[in-house]
Design an enzyme around this catalytic site. Structure first.
Site, PDB file in Angstrom:
ATOM      1  N   ASP A 139      -5.902   1.674 -25.629  1.00 20.79           N
ATOM      2  CA  ASP A 139      -6.321   1.805 -24.313  1.00 20.79           C
ATOM      3  C   ASP A 139      -6.524   3.050 -23.836  1.00 20.79           C
ATOM      4  O   ASP A 139      -5.853   3.955 -23.997  1.00 20.79           O
ATOM      5  CB  ASP A 139      -5.317   1.048 -23.477  1.00 20.79           C
ATOM      6  CG  ASP A 139      -5.126  -0.257 -23.477  1.00 20.79           C
ATOM      7  OD1 ASP A 139      -6.100  -0.950 -24.204  1.00 20.79           O
ATOM      8  OD2 ASP A 139      -4.136  -1.037 -23.321  1.00 20.79           O
ATOM      9  N   PRO A 171       0.830  -1.289  -0.089  1.00 23.20           N
ATOM     10  CA  PRO A 171      -0.016  -0.019  -0.030  1.00 23.20           C
ATOM     11  C   PRO A 171       0.775   1.267   0.047  1.00 23.20           C
ATOM     12  O   PRO A 171       0.410   2.209  -0.507  1.00 23.20           O
ATOM     13  CB  PRO A 171      -0.634  -0.095   1.334  1.00 23.20           C
ATOM     14  CG  PRO A 171      -0.636  -1.557   1.899  1.00 23.20           C
ATOM     15  CD  PRO A 171       0.655  -2.013   1.131  1.00 23.20           C
ATOM     16  N   ARG A 226      -0.461  -8.180 -21.357  1.00 23.90           N
ATOM     17  CA  ARG A 226      -1.246  -7.733 -22.592  1.00 23.90           C
ATOM     18  C   ARG A 226      -0.658  -6.949 -23.430  1.00 23.90           C
ATOM     19  O   ARG A 226      -0.868  -6.549 -24.602  1.00 23.90           O
ATOM     20  CB  ARG A 226      -2.568  -7.086 -22.201  1.00 23.90           C
ATOM     21  CG  ARG A 226      -2.699  -5.846 -21.492  1.00 23.90           C
ATOM     22  CD  ARG A 226      -4.061  -5.436 -21.089  1.00 23.90           C
ATOM     23  NE  ARG A 226      -5.064  -5.363 -22.287  1.00 23.90           N
ATOM     24  CZ  ARG A 226      -5.095  -4.334 -22.690  1.00 23.90           C
ATOM     25  NH1 ARG A 226      -4.219  -3.158 -22.472  1.00 23.90           N
ATOM     26  NH2 ARG A 226      -6.008  -3.966 -23.981  1.00 23.90           N
ATOM     27  N   GLU A 229       0.753  -8.109   7.742  1.00 27.14           N
ATOM     28  CA  GLU A 229       0.962  -6.627   7.702  1.00 27.14           C
ATOM     29  C   GLU A 229       2.186  -5.997   6.742  1.00 27.14           C
ATOM     30  O   GLU A 229       2.441  -5.018   6.814  1.00 27.14           O
ATOM     31  CB  GLU A 229       1.451  -6.027   9.121  1.00 27.14           C
ATOM     32  CG  GLU A 229       0.196  -6.114  10.080  1.00 27.14           C
ATOM     33  CD  GLU A 229      -0.990  -5.407   9.861  1.00 27.14           C
ATOM     34  OE1 GLU A 229      -2.179  -6.146   9.830  1.00 27.14           O
ATOM     35  OE2 GLU A 229      -0.913  -4.232   9.735  1.00 27.14           O
TER      36      GLU A 229
HETATM   37  N1  LIG Z   1      -2.227  -1.090  -3.485  1.00 20.49           N
HETATM   38  C1  LIG Z   1      -2.180  -1.966  -2.423  1.00 20.49           C
HETATM   39  C2  LIG Z   1      -1.574  -3.016  -2.182  1.00 20.49           C
HETATM   40  C3  LIG Z   1      -2.036  -3.630  -1.106  1.00 20.49           C
HETATM   41  C4  LIG Z   1      -0.831  -4.769  -0.438  1.00 20.49           C
HETATM   42  C5  LIG Z   1       0.212  -5.270  -0.841  1.00 20.49           C
HETATM   43  C6  LIG Z   1       0.600  -6.080  -0.163  1.00 20.49           C
HETATM   44  C7  LIG Z   1       0.497  -6.539   1.067  1.00 20.49           C
HETATM   45  C8  LIG Z   1       1.111  -7.338   1.954  1.00 20.49           C
HETATM   46  C9  LIG Z   1       0.480  -7.380   3.131  1.00 20.49           C
HETATM   47  N2  LIG Z   1      -0.729  -6.467   3.017  1.00 20.49           N
HETATM   48  C10 LIG Z   1      -1.847  -6.071   3.730  1.00 20.49           C
HETATM   49  C11 LIG Z   1      -1.400  -5.226   4.659  1.00 20.49           C
HETATM   50  C12 LIG Z   1      -0.498  -4.093   4.462  1.00 20.49           C
HETATM   51  C13 LIG Z   1      -0.001  -3.121   5.212  1.00 20.49           C
HETATM   52  C14 LIG Z   1      -0.697  -2.927   6.411  1.00 20.49           C
HETATM   53  C15 LIG Z   1      -0.446  -1.953   7.264  1.00 20.49           C
HETATM   54  N3  LIG Z   1      -1.214  -0.792   7.312  1.00 20.49           N
HETATM   55  C16 LIG Z   1      -1.749  -0.156   5.916  1.00 20.49           C
HETATM   56  C17 LIG Z   1      -2.488   0.911   6.004  1.00 20.49           C
HETATM   57  C18 LIG Z   1      -2.245   1.971   6.960  1.00 20.49           C
HETATM   58  C19 LIG Z   1      -1.928   1.431   8.596  1.00 20.49           C
HETATM   59  C20 LIG Z   1      -0.629   0.468   8.185  1.00 20.49           C
HETATM   60  C21 LIG Z   1      -1.993  -3.502   6.547  1.00 20.49           C
HETATM   61  C22 LIG Z   1      -2.127  -4.617   5.899  1.00 20.49           C
HETATM   62  C23 LIG Z   1      -0.766  -5.944   1.662  1.00 20.49           C
HETATM   63  C24 LIG Z   1      -1.336  -5.026   0.846  1.00 20.49           C
HETATM   64  N4  LIG Z   1      -2.764  -3.193  -0.545  1.00 20.49           N
HETATM   65  N5  LIG Z   1      -3.292  -2.235  -1.648  1.00 20.49           N
END
Ligand SMILES: Nc1cc(-c2ccc3ccn(Cc4ccc(CN5CCCCC5)cc4)c3c2)n[nH]1
Length: 265
Positions: A191, A107, A176, A134
């Protein structure tokens, strides 16, 4: 292109056996390899996570399994500083000296865009690290960056449960764009966010037979055979759709003084 995916849920990627990507794999255009991270654990419970240092909710993925997995997957391809990631074989597949680009969905990564997909589609070898819980101990990316390019990528401002869905999105978007993956009938050129006359505009409505359906008609211009009029109509519809759904894109185009925005269509 070779793609390696390291995950604790290999079955998540069954969809990559289907459709365009499945065909591209069968044709040898794509070489996608799945790896279960738990293959690189050595305890009875195949442990891949532990509590976070500093406290906080949830669990964090341990570095050791990831380090061993990346060593094994990248293997002899470990680079010395002077080795680039250029493929050593004429068909663009990675040669023995090639170095992959490590893509880590998160994220907190930089935004994944169509332009970034185009750039990634030119790489001979991508390795995806799919986190869960996490996230992955930050030292894993730091250690990997010592021997290969590492990109932390976000596919959007929302939090998934892990990196697998994001990896599917990235692999589909990149694949793609590879020559031979889309049939002649389809084209990635038109696209949304493509370059050229419709640059950064959303595409407008599309239609096919029948011309009359449930009292709804296909716009006559599309049946006129006047390709100039069709092109002008499509651009106008793209501008309308973009103004309605993504006005910030239109402002960016206006600010960039893109030709044609002030054209009277
Ligand atoms: N674009 C996008 C990619 C991902 C993604 C990618 C890879 C992983 C590996 C685990 N997770 C779940 C996760 C990650 C981080 C947190 C920590 N948390 C985040 C929000 C603010 C507070 C702290 C919680 C849960 C992932 C999530 N989500 N969205």
């Amino acid at each position: 292109m070779r793609i390696d995916i390291i995950t604790i849920f290999p079955d998540y990627f069954a969809p990559l056996e289907l459709s365009l990507i499945g065909k591209a794999r069968a044709a040898g255009i794509l070489d996608i390899r799945l790896h279960d991270l738990r293959s690189w654990t050595h305890d009875r419970h195949n442990t891949v996570d532990d509590t976070p240092y500093g406290g906080g909710p949830g669990m964090v993925m341990k570095p050791e399994p990831w380090g061993e997995a990346l060593d094994a997957v990248i293997g002899a391809g470990r680079a010395t500083p002077d080795q680039g990631s250029s493929p050593d074989t004429p068909d663009g597949t990675p040669g023995p000296g090639a170095v992959p680009r490590l893509v880590v969905p998160t994220p907190s990564g930089t935004p994944f865009t169509q332009e970034r997909a185009r750039r990634l589609s030119e790489e001979p070898w991508l390795v995806f690290a799919c986190g869960r819980y996490e996230g992955i101990d930050s030292r894993v990316a730091a250690d990997a960056a010592r021997r290969m390019p590492v990109e932390e990528v976000s596919i959007g401002d929302y939090v998934l449960a892990g990196g697998e869905s994001a990896t599917l999105v990235i692999v589909e978007t990149v694949s793609r764009l590879l020559p031979g993956v889309l049939g002649n009938a389809e084209s990635a050129v038109q696209d949304s966010f493509a370059t050229g006359a419709m640059e950064n505009l959303l595409e407008g409505p599309v239609y096919t037979k029948p011309a009359h359906w449930r009292g709804l008609e296909v716009p006559p211009v599309l049946l006129s055979g006047d390709h100039g009029a069709v092109d002008r109509w499509r651009r106008h519809e793209a501008l309308r759709k973009t103004a309605r759904n993504r006005p910030e894109l239109l402002r960016a185009l206006a600010e960039a003084g893109m030709a044609g925005l002030d054209r009277r269509d």
